[in-house]
Write an enzyme that holds these catalytic residues in place. Structure first.
Site, PDB file in Angstrom:
ATOM      1  N   HIS A  73       0.878  -1.167   0.000  1.00  0.00           N
ATOM      2  CA  HIS A  73       0.000   0.000   0.000  1.00  0.00           C
ATOM      3  C   HIS A  73       0.921   1.225   0.000  1.00  0.00           C
ATOM      4  CE1 HIS A  73       1.067   0.284   4.212  1.00  0.00           C
ATOM      5  NE2 HIS A  73       0.569  -0.916   4.449  1.00  0.00           N
ATOM      6  N   GLY A  84       1.926   3.188   2.174  1.00  0.00           N
ATOM      7  CA  GLY A  84       2.901   3.220   3.278  1.00  0.00           C
ATOM      8  C   GLY A  84       4.177   2.481   2.894  1.00  0.00           C
ATOM      9  N   HIS A  85       4.024   1.276   2.357  1.00  0.00           N
ATOM     10  CA  HIS A  85       5.202   0.519   1.890  1.00  0.00           C
ATOM     11  C   HIS A  85       5.938   1.294   0.797  1.00  0.00           C
ATOM     12  CE1 HIS A  85       2.602  -3.106   3.081  1.00  0.00           C
ATOM     13  NE2 HIS A  85       3.665  -3.246   3.835  1.00  0.00           N
ATOM     14  N   ASP A  92       4.682   0.740  12.915  1.00  0.00           N
ATOM     15  CA  ASP A  92       4.998  -0.337  13.854  1.00  0.00           C
ATOM     16  C   ASP A  92       6.070   0.197  14.806  1.00  0.00           C
ATOM     17  OD1 ASP A  92       3.642  -2.949  12.522  1.00  0.00           O
ATOM     18  OD2 ASP A  92       4.356  -1.584  10.978  1.00  0.00           O
ATOM     19  N   MET A 135      -2.595   3.361   7.119  1.00  0.00           N
ATOM     20  CA  MET A 135      -2.648   2.310   6.102  1.00  0.00           C
ATOM     21  C   MET A 135      -2.020   1.039   6.648  1.00  0.00           C
ATOM     22  SD  MET A 135      -2.152   4.084   2.465  1.00  0.00           S
ATOM     23  CE  MET A 135      -3.315   5.318   1.929  1.00  0.00           C
ATOM     24  N   SER A 142      -1.877  -3.470   5.620  1.00  0.00           N
ATOM     25  CA  SER A 142      -2.342  -4.596   4.808  1.00  0.00           C
ATOM     26  C   SER A 142      -3.578  -5.213   5.455  1.00  0.00           C
ATOM     27  CB  SER A 142      -1.245  -5.649   4.679  1.00  0.00           C
ATOM     28  OG  SER A 142      -0.063  -5.061   4.173  1.00  0.00           O
TER      29      SER A 142
HETATM   30  P1  AMP Z   1       4.489  -4.916   6.931  1.00  0.00           P
HETATM   31  O1  AMP Z   1       4.460  -5.364   5.507  1.00  0.00           O
HETATM   32  O2  AMP Z   1       3.150  -4.590   7.494  1.00  0.00           O
HETATM   33  O3  AMP Z   1       5.325  -5.812   7.806  1.00  0.00           O
HETATM   34  O4  AMP Z   1       5.251  -3.519   6.929  1.00  0.00           O
HETATM   35  C1  AMP Z   1       6.498  -3.369   6.313  1.00  0.00           C
HETATM   36  C2  AMP Z   1       7.061  -2.019   6.668  1.00  0.00           C
HETATM   37  O5  AMP Z   1       6.152  -1.015   6.234  1.00  0.00           O
HETATM   38  C3  AMP Z   1       7.240  -1.823   8.175  1.00  0.00           C
HETATM   39  O6  AMP Z   1       8.436  -1.106   8.424  1.00  0.00           O
HETATM   40  C4  AMP Z   1       6.031  -1.015   8.542  1.00  0.00           C
HETATM   41  O7  AMP Z   1       6.205  -0.215   9.683  1.00  0.00           O
HETATM   42  C5  AMP Z   1       5.867  -0.153   7.308  1.00  0.00           C
HETATM   43  N1  AMP Z   1       4.501   0.355   7.217  1.00  0.00           N
HETATM   44  C6  AMP Z   1       3.346  -0.365   7.291  1.00  0.00           C
HETATM   45  N2  AMP Z   1       2.279   0.462   7.213  1.00  0.00           N
HETATM   46  C7  AMP Z   1       2.773   1.722   7.092  1.00  0.00           C
HETATM   47  C8  AMP Z   1       2.174   3.015   6.973  1.00  0.00           C
HETATM   48  N3  AMP Z   1       0.858   3.197   6.982  1.00  0.00           N
HETATM   49  N4  AMP Z   1       2.998   4.079   6.876  1.00  0.00           N
HETATM   50  C9  AMP Z   1       4.345   3.934   6.889  1.00  0.00           C
HETATM   51  N5  AMP Z   1       4.964   2.743   6.996  1.00  0.00           N
HETATM   52  C10 AMP Z   1       4.192   1.649   7.098  1.00  0.00           C
END
Ligand code: AMP
Length: 283
Positions: free
Chosen positions: A34, A36-37, A150, A184, A186
């Protein structure tokens, strides 16, 4: 963009890049990208001349009753998005290669793993610390980028890097939100339209605390209560935790001095969502 599955192949390529004097920037993820990633990847792009994104739904950070099996996945879409951002390598190791038969080594960041999300998700941060350390050895980045979304994970990785003398710069990046403020995630894909509307109570609660702090309130109890009130008034949700914490140690603070982080987690139906906000002492 290259797709790499094998940890050995990833490590060989990283070693070759290092020999050539390349700066490797790294963004670890569990996929289902999304904005954020993508914001982390875009930042990573500016920090290295090689950008590696890992996509690995790490089984050791999920509890037995958690959502490992139903965690959302869409490799074709993620591959296309990563390509558009200019990722050099999308690294998608398999669980069988990350944890082959006989695997038994884990790292624990002791204090930082205990509270907040660690209390609700026993073993979660042991899985996170272990996989991040493994990924760092495979990808060999000079810069690793994480989201503040996170927040406990970010604090724990910073501690891991300091404690184990890893030569990686850890960068935390701001939370990317939906237009209405929902962080945001997943996991937002799990929410029904009704749950999606209710999910906003977490961000609204955090904002209520921030607004109260802006009026001069410095005591943690009323600040947390302001957030709690909004969340507990929202049907179909259950508060997991709220805590006003020191930004580095994540120990609860009684009084807001300078800046603190307000961390929260809420169940919306069967989906657990987290968020956090910086609270500043009003001048
Ligand atoms: P995940 O795939 O959920 O493990 O997240 C991978 C990376 O993306 C981690 O460093 C998360 O903190 C970051 N992340 C997830 N959601 C967001 C967001 N809304 N804004 C910024 N970074 C995010």
């Amino acid at each position: 963009m290259d797709l790499i599955v094998s940890p050995r192949e990833m490590q060989d390529l990283a070693r070759q890049w290092r020999r050539e004097g390349r700066i490797i920037a790294f963004v670890p993820t569990m996929g289902y990208f999304h904005p954020g990633h993508l914001s982390l990847m875009e930042y990573g792009r500016t920090r290295g001349d090689r950008l590696v994104v890992s996509l690995f739904v790490n089984p050791t950070q999920f509890g037995p009753s958690e959502d490992l099996d139903r965690y959302p996945r869409d490799l074709a879409r993620d591959t296309e998005l990563a390509r558009q951002v200019g990722v050099d390598v999308l690294y998608t190791p398999t669980a069988a290669e990350m944890y082959p038969p006989g695997y038994q080594t884990y790292v624990t960041v002791e204090e930082l793993s205990r509270g907040w999300c660690g209390a609700s998700r026993p073993g979660h941060f042991r899985g996170v610390a272990t996989v991040v350390l493994k990924l760092f050895h495979q990808v060999q980045p000079q810069v690793a980028v994480f989201g503040e979304k996170d927040y406990q994970q970010l604090a724990l990785i910073r501690r891991l890097v300091r404690d184990l003398d890893l030569e990686v710069e850890v960068v935390g990046r701001p939370i990317v939100r939906e237009p209405d403020g929902l962080a945001m995630s997943s996991r937002n894909s799990y929410l029904s339209p009704e749950e999606r509307a209710r999910a906003l109570c977490l961000y609204r609660g955090l904002c209520a605390a921030r607004d109260l702090a802006a009026t001069g309130e410095r005591r943690a109890a009323p600040l947390v209560a302001a957030a709690r009130e909004i969340i507990t008034a929202t049907p179909g949700t259950r508060l997991d935790y709220l805590g006003l914490v020191d930004p580095d140690t994540l120990e609860a603070v009684e009084v807001l001095k300078g800046a603190a982080r307000l961390l929260g987690a809420v169940w919306v139906g069967s989906t657990r969502l987290i968020d956090n906000l910086l609270l500043k002492e009003s001048p």
